[in-house]
Structure formats: C-alpha cells, structure tokens
Scaffold this active site. Sequence first.
Site, PDB file in Angstrom:
ATOM      1  N   GLY A   1     -10.575  24.889  41.848  1.00 59.46           N
ATOM      2  CA  GLY A   1     -11.172  24.808  40.522  1.00 59.46           C
ATOM      3  C   GLY A   1     -12.190  23.704  40.335  1.00 59.46           C
ATOM      4  O   GLY A   1     -13.196  23.876  39.641  1.00 59.46           O
TER       5      GLY A   1
ATOM      6  N   THR B   1     -11.570  32.680  41.337  1.00 60.60           N
ATOM      7  CA  THR B   1     -10.340  32.065  41.824  1.00 60.60           C
ATOM      8  C   THR B   1     -10.739  31.097  42.925  1.00 60.60           C
ATOM      9  O   THR B   1     -11.776  31.274  43.553  1.00 60.60           O
ATOM     10  CB  THR B   1      -9.354  33.115  42.374  1.00 60.60           C
ATOM     11  OG1 THR B   1      -8.311  32.443  43.097  1.00 60.60           O
ATOM     12  CG2 THR B   1     -10.024  34.106  43.320  1.00 60.60           C
ATOM     13  N   GLY B   2      -9.918  30.087  43.145  1.00 67.72           N
ATOM     14  CA  GLY B   2     -10.227  29.150  44.221  1.00 67.72           C
ATOM     15  C   GLY B   2     -10.083  27.716  43.766  1.00 67.72           C
ATOM     16  O   GLY B   2      -9.406  27.436  42.778  1.00 67.72           O
TER      17      GLY B   2
ATOM     18  N   THR C   1      -4.595  32.803  41.638  1.00 67.39           N
ATOM     19  CA  THR C   1      -4.889  32.942  40.210  1.00 67.39           C
ATOM     20  C   THR C   1      -5.072  34.423  40.004  1.00 67.39           C
ATOM     21  O   THR C   1      -5.283  35.138  40.968  1.00 67.39           O
ATOM     22  CB  THR C   1      -6.194  32.172  39.879  1.00 67.39           C
ATOM     23  OG1 THR C   1      -5.910  30.786  39.802  1.00 67.39           O
ATOM     24  CG2 THR C   1      -6.834  32.598  38.587  1.00 67.39           C
TER      25      THR C   1
ATOM     26  N   ASP D   1     -10.740  25.371  36.840  1.00 68.35           N
ATOM     27  CA  ASP D   1     -11.865  26.133  36.287  1.00 68.35           C
ATOM     28  C   ASP D   1     -11.433  27.267  35.366  1.00 68.35           C
ATOM     29  O   ASP D   1     -12.238  27.752  34.566  1.00 68.35           O
ATOM     30  CB  ASP D   1     -12.662  26.761  37.439  1.00 68.35           C
ATOM     31  CG  ASP D   1     -11.766  27.691  38.268  1.00 68.35           C
ATOM     32  OD1 ASP D   1     -10.708  27.222  38.743  1.00 68.35           O
ATOM     33  OD2 ASP D   1     -12.105  28.879  38.396  1.00 68.35           O
TER      34      ASP D   1
HETATM   35  N1  ASP Z   1      -8.853  28.235  40.246  1.00 72.14           N
HETATM   36  C1  ASP Z   1      -7.512  27.831  39.978  1.00 72.14           C
HETATM   37  C2  ASP Z   1      -7.471  26.398  39.592  1.00 72.14           C
HETATM   38  O1  ASP Z   1      -8.179  25.617  40.136  1.00 72.14           O
HETATM   39  C3  ASP Z   1      -6.588  28.005  41.120  1.00 72.14           C
HETATM   40  C4  ASP Z   1      -6.760  29.253  41.877  1.00 72.14           C
HETATM   41  O2  ASP Z   1      -7.651  30.034  41.717  1.00 72.14           O
HETATM   42  O3  ASP Z   1      -5.895  29.451  42.697  1.00 72.14           O
HETATM   43  O4  ASP Z   1      -6.697  26.065  38.763  1.00 72.14           O
END
Ligand code: ASP
Length: 293
Positions: free
Chosen positions: A202, A199-200, A148, A179
């Site tokens: 969600g 990021t991560g 993200t 998220d």
């Molecule tokens: N946080 C983002 C989501 O869950 C994905 C990501 O950060 O890679 O959509």
Amino acid sequence: VSEAWAVVVHGGCKPVSRDEEAPNRVGIEQAVTAAAEVLRGGGSALDAVEAAVRSMENNPTFNAGTGSVSNADGVVEMDASIMDGEQLQIGAVCALQKVRNPVSVARAMLQIEETLLTADGAQRFALENGFRLEEVAGREDHAAGCDTVGCVALDQRGQVAAATSTGGLQGSRVGRIGDSPLPGCGFYADSSVGGVSATGEGERIARVTLAARIMHLLESGEDPQRAAELGLAALERVGGDAGVIVLHRDGRIGWSFNATQIAVGWMTSSDTAAHALVAGMDDAPAEGRSRLN
Ligand code: ASP
C-alpha cells in the site's frame, strides 16, 4: 440504455500455495457470480461491487472482513472503500474493528458528506447505521505478502463503481493505513472513464497514486490492459509488488500484476462465463502475468 455490463474482481496479489489455489478460484468465481447476478438483472454497479466484495469478506480465504489478518498488537483493523462513478461519491473506512462487512459501512457513507472515517469514528457511524459489532477473529496463517479484495463493475445504465476491502498487512505497525481506503491510490471510479481497484504494498501504491495514474491513462485513450501495464510500470520507480484490475466505461477489462500470484476473475455481457483463476501458478492458463499477453 446501453445494456452492456461487466465485472472484474481481484482477491489480492499474494503467494498462493497449491492447496490454496482452488479455494481462491472458487471464492473469486462466487464473487464474480454475485456481481453478475445484480448486473444481469439491471441492478446498479454499486450494488454489484458491494455484493462481490461482501462475498469475499465473508470468505476466510481472503484477507478482508472475516479472514482479515491482525496487526502487530494482534488486533484486526480493516480498511474498505467504495466509489460511485456517477456522482464521484466516496465512502471509506480505515482501522475499523469488529464489523463483519466493512465495505457495507463504506457504502452507507455515500449518504454523508465525509469521505473517510477512522477507527472509533468509523465504528460509531457503523453502530448508528444498524451494523452489529462482533469479534472478527483474525487469521495468522495467511501467507506473508499482500492480499486484499476488490471489484469494479459497469451496469446497464453505463454507471461504473469500484470497491476495495482489506485486513491490511499482517503484523503491521498499529495505526498503519495502506492504499485501500485512499481514492486515487487503491481505487477510483468515474462513469465517464472507467474504474480501478488495486492490491499490493500500500505504501508504494500510494506513493505513485496508482489508481489515479491508470484513470489518466484510460482518459487519454489507452485501452484498459495497456493502462494496467503502464500503471504498474510507473510503480517501478518506488518498487513494490502490486496488482490492478481495470474496467473501461465501454466494458473492456484489463488486469496486470508484478507479484508472485494474483487471484482474478471477470464476466461481461458479451462473455457470460465466470472466468476465475490464480494467475502466476505454473499451470495457470496462457493469460500469464496479465490478461492479454
Ligand atoms: N494494499 C493493501 C494494503 O496495503 C494490502 C494488500 O493489497 O494486500 O493495505
């Protein structure tokens, strides 16, 4: 006018191969530079975060805009958000298709009362506001994991803004929203406190309202690095990989992550080199897993 300014950017926490390291670093540096140009010239934090996120949405290295991954049906659905920390105004879109720069649609929403528009409604708003529809090809070859982009900035007038944009998780259930478009989860900004972009995974981030937690930590006097680390420690309760960038209203920055790697960068008025790195690579600078330890 305080004249201090600062920007911090992330390009997602994700596994980064040797080949992908340089493009990630260069993309981060370009985004930091785009935001810094705005801030140095006295421009607004909102313009700065939009410029940084657009630059990464236009770069296929990152899972946002042009480089977005597709869902289980092979369709690209994007989420993006922006927050004006002065007025606490929010614009966010989710499951938006066929728009090259979702963050700019979110930005246009700062003019209206609604804070979140979904799918067809978001697309209709985009069309009404002069955005063009085009095929966003979608990528299959992003490494599995999270990815993200996000940016938090402080401008010379002391205003803080945050923005986040994503193609979501590859192969996700149709209609799944993470998220990134949810305030207090993937982002938040308050000029009297600071700002956050995450990021991560969600779902995990949302379950602990990660950005809100970090804002409360900042508000209760933690420095931004410690707030980032304590926020991620709170995520341990539900598990999951994540990374955060944090900016204090005084211009101090922090970032931390618990995933394999994260692409991050920053620049401040007192340190005008564009820092850009993929932390977690074997040979990444001593910064290691978070900025200061
Ligand atoms: N946080 C983002 C989501 O869950 C994905 C990501 O950060 O890679 O959509």
